[in-house]
Design a protein around this motif. Structure first.
Motif, PDB file in Angstrom:
ATOM      1  N   SER A 516      -0.319  -4.350 -10.521  1.00  0.00           N
ATOM      2  CA  SER A 516      -1.047  -5.417 -10.463  1.00  0.00           C
ATOM      3  C   SER A 516      -1.137  -5.744  -8.723  1.00  0.00           C
ATOM      4  N   MET A 517      -0.314  -5.421  -7.796  1.00  0.00           N
ATOM      5  CA  MET A 517      -0.280  -5.622  -6.529  1.00  0.00           C
ATOM      6  C   MET A 517      -1.565  -4.977  -5.889  1.00  0.00           C
ATOM      7  N   VAL A 518      -2.711  -5.343  -6.450  1.00  0.00           N
ATOM      8  CA  VAL A 518      -3.807  -4.413  -5.637  1.00  0.00           C
ATOM      9  C   VAL A 518      -3.935  -4.842  -4.190  1.00  0.00           C
ATOM     10  N   ASN A 519      -3.666  -5.900  -3.695  1.00  0.00           N
ATOM     11  CA  ASN A 519      -3.979  -6.240  -2.257  1.00  0.00           C
ATOM     12  C   ASN A 519      -2.760  -5.950  -1.228  1.00  0.00           C
ATOM     13  N   VAL A 520      -1.536  -5.541  -1.679  1.00  0.00           N
ATOM     14  CA  VAL A 520      -0.472  -5.550  -0.827  1.00  0.00           C
ATOM     15  C   VAL A 520      -0.734  -4.196   0.104  1.00  0.00           C
ATOM     16  N   ARG A 521       0.074  -4.470   1.303  1.00  0.00           N
ATOM     17  CA  ARG A 521       0.001  -3.467   2.191  1.00  0.00           C
ATOM     18  C   ARG A 521       0.995  -2.444   2.532  1.00  0.00           C
ATOM     19  N   ALA A 522       2.430  -3.246   2.123  1.00  0.00           N
ATOM     20  CA  ALA A 522       3.476  -2.499   2.195  1.00  0.00           C
ATOM     21  C   ALA A 522       4.530  -2.762   1.195  1.00  0.00           C
ATOM     22  N   LEU A 523       5.150  -2.044   0.346  1.00  0.00           N
ATOM     23  CA  LEU A 523       6.159  -2.152  -0.682  1.00  0.00           C
ATOM     24  C   LEU A 523       7.637  -1.370  -0.206  1.00  0.00           C
ATOM     25  N   VAL A 524       8.514  -2.137  -0.152  1.00  0.00           N
ATOM     26  CA  VAL A 524       9.745  -1.407   0.384  1.00  0.00           C
ATOM     27  C   VAL A 524      10.744  -1.781  -0.629  1.00  0.00           C
ATOM     28  N   PHE A 525      11.192  -0.703  -1.268  1.00  0.00           N
ATOM     29  CA  PHE A 525      12.463  -0.890  -2.324  1.00  0.00           C
ATOM     30  C   PHE A 525      13.713  -0.018  -1.878  1.00  0.00           C
ATOM     31  N   SER A 526      13.486   0.312  -0.774  1.00  0.00           N
ATOM     32  CA  SER A 526      14.940   1.210  -0.088  1.00  0.00           C
ATOM     33  C   SER A 526      16.232   0.677  -0.360  1.00  0.00           C
ATOM     34  N   GLY A 527      17.033   1.837  -0.557  1.00  0.00           N
ATOM     35  CA  GLY A 527      18.367   1.382  -0.590  1.00  0.00           C
ATOM     36  C   GLY A 527      18.728   0.320  -1.517  1.00  0.00           C
ATOM     37  N   ASN A 528      18.475   0.536  -2.791  1.00  0.00           N
ATOM     38  CA  ASN A 528      18.736  -0.220  -3.809  1.00  0.00           C
ATOM     39  C   ASN A 528      19.496   0.673  -4.923  1.00  0.00           C
ATOM     40  N   TYR A 546       1.947   1.732   3.085  1.00  0.00           N
ATOM     41  CA  TYR A 546       3.486   1.685   3.166  1.00  0.00           C
ATOM     42  C   TYR A 546       4.197   1.551   1.995  1.00  0.00           C
ATOM     43  N   LEU A 547       4.810   3.112   1.438  1.00  0.00           N
ATOM     44  CA  LEU A 547       5.552   2.920   0.213  1.00  0.00           C
ATOM     45  C   LEU A 547       7.021   3.592   0.400  1.00  0.00           C
ATOM     46  N   PHE A 548       7.903   2.812   0.492  1.00  0.00           N
ATOM     47  CA  PHE A 548       9.415   3.306   0.501  1.00  0.00           C
ATOM     48  C   PHE A 548      10.116   2.917  -0.703  1.00  0.00           C
ATOM     49  N   VAL A 549      10.580   3.899  -1.421  1.00  0.00           N
ATOM     50  CA  VAL A 549      11.359   3.721  -2.465  1.00  0.00           C
ATOM     51  C   VAL A 549      12.380   4.956  -2.478  1.00  0.00           C
ATOM     52  N   ASP A 564      -4.101   8.553  -5.784  1.00  0.00           N
ATOM     53  CA  ASP A 564      -5.200   7.711  -5.616  1.00  0.00           C
ATOM     54  C   ASP A 564      -5.070   6.522  -4.387  1.00  0.00           C
ATOM     55  N   ILE A 565      -4.083   6.484  -3.865  1.00  0.00           N
ATOM     56  CA  ILE A 565      -3.629   5.568  -2.936  1.00  0.00           C
ATOM     57  C   ILE A 565      -4.419   5.752  -1.590  1.00  0.00           C
ATOM     58  N   LYS A 566      -5.690   5.566  -1.334  1.00  0.00           N
ATOM     59  CA  LYS A 566      -6.225   6.280  -0.241  1.00  0.00           C
ATOM     60  C   LYS A 566      -5.906   5.764   1.098  1.00  0.00           C
ATOM     61  N   ALA A 567      -5.517   4.609   1.181  1.00  0.00           N
ATOM     62  CA  ALA A 567      -5.056   4.009   2.479  1.00  0.00           C
ATOM     63  C   ALA A 567      -3.727   4.388   2.723  1.00  0.00           C
ATOM     64  N   LEU A 568      -2.808   5.085   1.848  1.00  0.00           N
ATOM     65  CA  LEU A 568      -1.607   5.177   2.077  1.00  0.00           C
ATOM     66  C   LEU A 568      -1.282   5.922   3.394  1.00  0.00           C
ATOM     67  N   GLN A 569      -0.171   5.463   4.290  1.00  0.00           N
ATOM     68  CA  GLN A 569       0.063   6.184   5.698  1.00  0.00           C
ATOM     69  C   GLN A 569       1.442   6.857   5.623  1.00  0.00           C
ATOM     70  N   TYR A 570       2.379   6.000   4.973  1.00  0.00           N
ATOM     71  CA  TYR A 570       3.856   6.251   4.928  1.00  0.00           C
ATOM     72  C   TYR A 570       4.358   6.168   3.473  1.00  0.00           C
ATOM     73  N   LEU A 571       4.949   7.485   3.148  1.00  0.00           N
ATOM     74  CA  LEU A 571       5.417   7.526   1.776  1.00  0.00           C
ATOM     75  C   LEU A 571       6.916   8.113   1.832  1.00  0.00           C
ATOM     76  N   HIS A 590      -5.913  11.286   3.115  1.00  0.00           N
ATOM     77  CA  HIS A 590      -6.256  11.736   4.535  1.00  0.00           C
ATOM     78  C   HIS A 590      -5.571  10.827   5.518  1.00  0.00           C
ATOM     79  N   LEU A 591      -5.139   9.599   5.199  1.00  0.00           N
ATOM     80  CA  LEU A 591      -4.475   8.724   6.258  1.00  0.00           C
ATOM     81  C   LEU A 591      -3.153   8.933   6.330  1.00  0.00           C
ATOM     82  N   LEU A 592      -2.596   9.715   5.380  1.00  0.00           N
ATOM     83  CA  LEU A 592      -1.162   9.754   5.246  1.00  0.00           C
ATOM     84  C   LEU A 592      -0.500  10.441   6.775  1.00  0.00           C
ATOM     85  N   GLU A 593       0.519   9.841   7.408  1.00  0.00           N
ATOM     86  CA  GLU A 593       0.981  10.326   8.426  1.00  0.00           C
ATOM     87  C   GLU A 593       2.593  10.615   8.298  1.00  0.00           C
TER      88      GLU A 593
END
Length: 1019
Positions: A516-528, A546-549, A564-571, A590-593
């Motif tokens: 549902s978080m269709v507007n968020v730019r970064a989700l960070v769940f690391s280290g849990n 940015y998606l860090f899990v 499908d996350i076309k804007a994704l740069q960091y995974l 294509h934006l994944l760095e």
């Protein structure tokens, strides 16, 4: 005899009288002609008169009755004043103005005069007031002005004048006002200014003056206003300048001045209202005598090297509303050091208190909760403050920003903090706070940013945070939080920046609601300690960058929907228990760095395209079942799937039925082919095909009837590729706007296709609504293409900002709240196009003419003739540069500079256009205004006055009291509101695309500004 003599005497008298009357008439005619010719020469020098003020300058009226012209009583036919301020005049100032020798006053401020100031003004020996400010005069200050020996006020501010201040002006000994601010003046401050003993106001703000402040300025005993900020001045301020007993403004901010302040400063400047010393190199203590200058309302010593304790008697400044002591070396280690807070409780108008980045230590005094209820910003971040957050902080119920970040605070967050209902920013990160997060945080429904990171909070995350529907940033990282993440948080659809839960002890599964978080730019769940599978609904987060899990206990396969996350740069999914193959769809990002899938249990072939072709950008180590990939990854080759023999037999089994089917269908194919050859050919490349299934077509005849044969009386406007007509559809009598494309114009077909493609995928309240379309032929058999839109009865933003010559701008002007609402509407539209459309859409031609206003003054963005769908634009950018004929053809002044250099089409280009649109809305000046010459641009024009003198560059109509302002804004709040808005405009219009805001953040910021100054009004 006596009668004869009497008659003779009478005849002689009448003859003498007639001779005298003739001579007087001749003199009158001569002087009339001199002034008349000079005024006509002035008119001839004007190339644009949008307000029509010079239309009164005609032969039907004597020039003394012309608008802006005043004639004297003693010399009834001589011009003594010329006042045409703020009329939008464009042109050069004629040298003939020097023939108006009885002039005492010239006021041409806030127009667009260019070229140089004519030296002939030096002929006006009676001149007392000369105001040429806010124009575009160039070159230097004419030395001939020194001949105007009666001059009292000289205002040449806000022009691109260059060179030095002429030495000859020292003869203007009657001068009371010398205003030369915001120019390109170089050299030093002339010492002879100290001889102008009548001087009341001296402002040299925002030039390139260097050297020291002359000692001779200490002779200006009557000085009231001293402003030399934003220059390159250095050295020590002469002590005599601190002895001006009438001075109410002392502003030397933004230089390289040094030294310490005299301890008697507050005694020798008893009438001081504004003391601005920020951005220099001053050192030593802040004088305690400032408490004696009881008229001070603004004390700003930000970014210096002041040390010692803050004077404890500042509370005597009972009118103080702004005090900024940040970025110094001020100290407090015990109660005495904080005594100034006790004192400031007497300042009932205090709105801003900045103490950040100092050496303040010890415990915050309880009295901080008794500061003015008007307080809006309180920041003590980056100090050494210990102890608890004071209870009673809820007393400051008008706070919109509370910054305690980066200190040594301990204890809990008070439950009553939830009573700060106006709070938009709460920053408590990087302290030593403990305990659980109070559920009352959910009461801060206006909160936009919440920073609680790097503390020792424990226990669960309160589900009440789901109430913070305006939240854009949520930082809870590096704590001891436990339990599962409440589902309610994943329904914060407004959250558009960062959500960081990293380095805690969170457990449970990530719910499907994360999608549902269709507007968020970064989700960070690391280290849990999160478990379960990665939700496939992540693919709904279309703008996620940015998606860090990583470093959790996730299992199962990597869902292909991540592709499908076309804007994704960091995974980063590393250090989990993931298994199965790597989805090939990740190749399409294509934006994944950066991609890190290391230390899982993945197996199968490694993809070779996209980011998988860039070995330094990916990490796959610790997955021992992987094979293949590019050689640089050093994985073993993948085994073949089957033998050659089984492959041949399989091929035979497949081909036999296919060949049989082809033989059976050949006669049918032949019949279809013959039918197609005989059928009349039509253009199968219908540009409107993308809209056919969504909007029914309308015939040419219906549109012709709706617009009265496309009559000129129904013509609304014309553009590059066609014209727009007002019409009325017969079936429901609805008013519509019909955009007819001129297909003879090169590029019109392409514009029609682009607009159809864009309209096919967009729908938003702030976009112009399409009703239907027409792709047909006219009565002559020629191709005809048109789009039919909902009619906007209030025209375009261009009409309101820049009305025609015959329109009264005062009657057709927008107030502050209306301009804010329009700016927010446009931001919402672009936010939708950039972040909610799939794929994203770049408008490419944002300008006031393409912003339309409906009956309720709601802004709608229209004209998608140059729009680009982002995935299409990206593929174009990967083609050979030979495709350079397909360049952005946006409107000059609004086009991003990178487009001119062949840069890739991107959403940041629209952000740049929005920045200039925002500046235009609030200054009333176009980016291509004739005033902007010789390197001066709209944004540089604004920067010269930002933030201290913002009122001097905004649309003058905004300075008129606004009856529609629900709060009855004071001048002070108007200034603060304008500074906040203009700041957004400048951040959007920076030259570097990487430094611009994104439209999601822009919309958030603009909403916050409106809420801060107008409550939650939407009208």
């Amino acid at each position: 005899m006596e009668v004869t003599m009497l008659l003779l005497s009478l005849l002689l008298f009448l003859n003498s009288f007639n001779h005298f009357r003739f001579a007087a008439t001749a003199r009158t005619l001569f002087t009339d002609e001199t002034d008349l010719l000079a005024l006509l020469a002035f008119k001839d020098g004007i190339t644009s008169d949008p307000s029509g003020v010079l239309s009164t300058w005609n032969a039907t009226t004597h020039f003394c009755g012309w608008e802006g012209v005043t004639c004297g009583r003693k010399h009834q036919q001589r011009v003594i004043a010329l006042d045409l301020s703020s009329r939008g005049l464009v042109g050069s100032l004629t040298p003939a103005i020097g023939n108006l020798t009885f002039l005492r006053k010239i006021n041409l401020q806030n127009n667009s005069f260019f070229d140089s100031i004519p030296s002939h003004i030096g002929h006006l020996h009676r001149l007392q007031r000369l105001n040429l400010s806010f124009n575009s005069f160039v070159r230097g200050i004419p030395v001939e002005l020194s001949n105007c020996s009666d001059l009292r006020r000289l205002d040449l501010s806000n022009n691109p004048l260059a060179g030095r201040i002429p030495h000859e002006l020292r003869s203007l000994t009657k001068l009371e006002y010398l205003l030369l601010e915001t120019n390109n003046i170089t050299g030093v401050i002339p010492p002879w200014i100290g001889n102008l003993s009548s001087l009341l106001v001296l402002t040299l703000y925002s030039n390139s003056l260097e050297g020291s402040i002359p000692e001779e300025l200490g002779n200006l005993a009557n000085l009231r206003f001293f402003q030399v900020s934003a220059n390159l001045l250095s050295g020590i301020i002469p002590l005599r300048l601190y002895n001006f007993s009438y001075l109410y403004l002392f502003n030397v901010a933004g230089n390289q001045l040094q030294g310490s302040l005299p301890p008697t400063l507050g005694n020798t400047l008893p009438r001081l209202n504004y003391l601005c010393l920020g951005g220099n190199r001053f050192e030593g203590p802040i004088p305690a005598s400032l408490g004696n200058a009881t008229g001070i309302v603004d004390l700003d010593v930000y970014e210096n090297n002041f040390s010692g304790q803050v004077p404890s008697n500042l509370g005597r400044l009972q009118g103080l509303y702004h005090i900024n002591l940040g970025s110094n070396q001020l100290e407090a280690s015990h109660a005495n050091g904080w005594a100034f807070i006790d004192s400031l409780t007497n300042c009932s108008f205090l709105q801003i208190l900045g103490l950040n980045i100092n050496l303040l230590g010890g415990i915050l005094p309880k009295s901080i909760t008794n500061l003015s209820i008007e307080l809006q910003l309180l920041t003590v971040e980056s100090n050494h403050i210990s102890g608890n957050i004071p209870s009673g902080i809820e007393n400051l119920f008008n706070l919109y920003a509370l910054g305690f970040e980066n200190n040594l605070l301990t204890g809990n967050i008070p439950e009553d903090i939830g009573k700060l209902h106006m709070l938009q920013v709460l920053s408590l990160g990087r302290n030593r706070l403990t305990g659980t997060l109070p559920s009352s945080l959910g009461n801060l429904t206006q909160l936009n940013r919440l920073y609680l990171d790097s503390n020792a909070f424990e226990g669960p995350i309160p589900s009440s945070l789901g109430n913070l529907q305006h939240l854009a940033d949520l930082h809870l990282s590096q704590n001891n939080l436990s339990g599962s993440i409440p589902n309610e948080i994943f329904n914060l659809s407004f959250l558009s920046n960062y959500m960081d839960f990293s380095d805690n002890y969170l457990t449970g599964e990530l719910p499907l609601d994360v999608g549902s978080m269709v507007n968020v730019r970064a989700l960070v769940f690391s280290g849990n300690k999160l478990s379960g599978e990665i939700p496939g609904t992540f693919g709904n987060c279309e703008v996620l960058e940015y998606l860090f899990v990583d470093n959790n206990f996730l299992q199962g396969t990597i869902p292909p929907s991540l592709g499908d996350i076309k804007a994704l740069q960091y995974l980063d999914l590393s250090h989990n228990n993931l298994s199965g193959p790597i989805p090939e769809l990740l190749e399409n990002l294509h934006l994944l760095e950066y991609l890190n899938l290391s230390f899982n249990h993945l197996d199968g072939a490694v993809p070779t395209k996209g980011i998988f072709n860039n070995a330094p950008a990916i990490s796959l180590i610790g997955n021992y079942g992987l094979c293949g990939g590019i050689p640089e990854l050093h994985f073993p080759a993948c085994p073949k799937k089957s033998s050659e023999k089984s492959g041949r037999s399989h091929l035979v089994r497949v081909l036999i039925p296919i060949i049989s089917a082809i033989l059976c269908l050949t006669p049918i194919f032949l019949l279809v082919f013959l039918y197609w050859k005989q059928k009349p050919r039509k253009d199968t490349r219908s540009p409107a095909s993308s809209l056919d299934d969504k909007y029914p077509k309308i015939s040419y005849r219906e549109l012709a009837e709706a617009t009265d044969g496309f009559s000129s009386t129904n013509l609304i406007g014309t553009g590059r590729y066609g014209s727009v007509y007002k019409g009325s559809l017969l079936h429901d009598d609805a008013a519509v706007a019909v955009k007819v494309f001129n297909l003879q114009q090169l590029g019109a077909i392409k514009s029609f296709i682009a607009e159809c493609d864009a309209l096919r995928i967009i729908r938003h309240r702030n976009l112009v609504k399409i009703i239907t379309l027409c792709s047909s032929v006219d009565f002559r058999g020629d191709d005809f293409k048109a789009l039919v839109f909902e009619f906007m009865p209030n025209g375009s933003l261009e009409d309101w900002l820049h009305p025609g010559i015959n329109e009264q701008r005062m009657m057709n002007s927008l107030n502050l709240l209306q301009r804010l609402n329009i700016a927010i509407d446009v931001a919402e539209a672009l936010d939708y196009l950039h972040h909610n459309c799939q794929p994203p859409v770049v408008h490419c031609d944002l300008k006031p003419g393409n912003v339309l206003l409906d009956a309720d003054m709601v802004a709608r963005v229209g004209d998608f003739g140059l729009a680009k769908i982002l995935c299409e634009a990206m593929s174009m950018s990967l083609q050979n540069s030979a495709n350079s004929t397909d360049v952005i053809r946006g409107t000059i002044g609004y086009v991003a500079p990178e487009y001119g250099a062949g840069g890739q089409i991107s959403t940041s280009g629209d952000v740049y256009s929005y920045g200039f649109l925002l500046l235009e809305i609030f200054t009333g000046k176009r980016p291509v205004d004739d005033a902007f010459r010789n390197g001066l641009t709209l944004d540089s024009f604004v920067k010269m006055a930002f933030p201290d003198r913002i009122e001097e560059i905004i649309d003058p109509l905004l300075l008129i009291q606004d009856d529609d302002d629900p709060r009855g804004s004071t001048t002070r709040s108007l200034h603060q509101c304008l500074v906040a808005v203009i700041r957004v405009g400048l951040l959007c219009s920076t030259l570097s695309p990487g430094e611009r805001m994104n439209m999601r953040d822009v919309a958030t910021e603009m909403h916050a500004i409106r809420n801060a100054y107008f409550g939650r009004s939407e009208s």
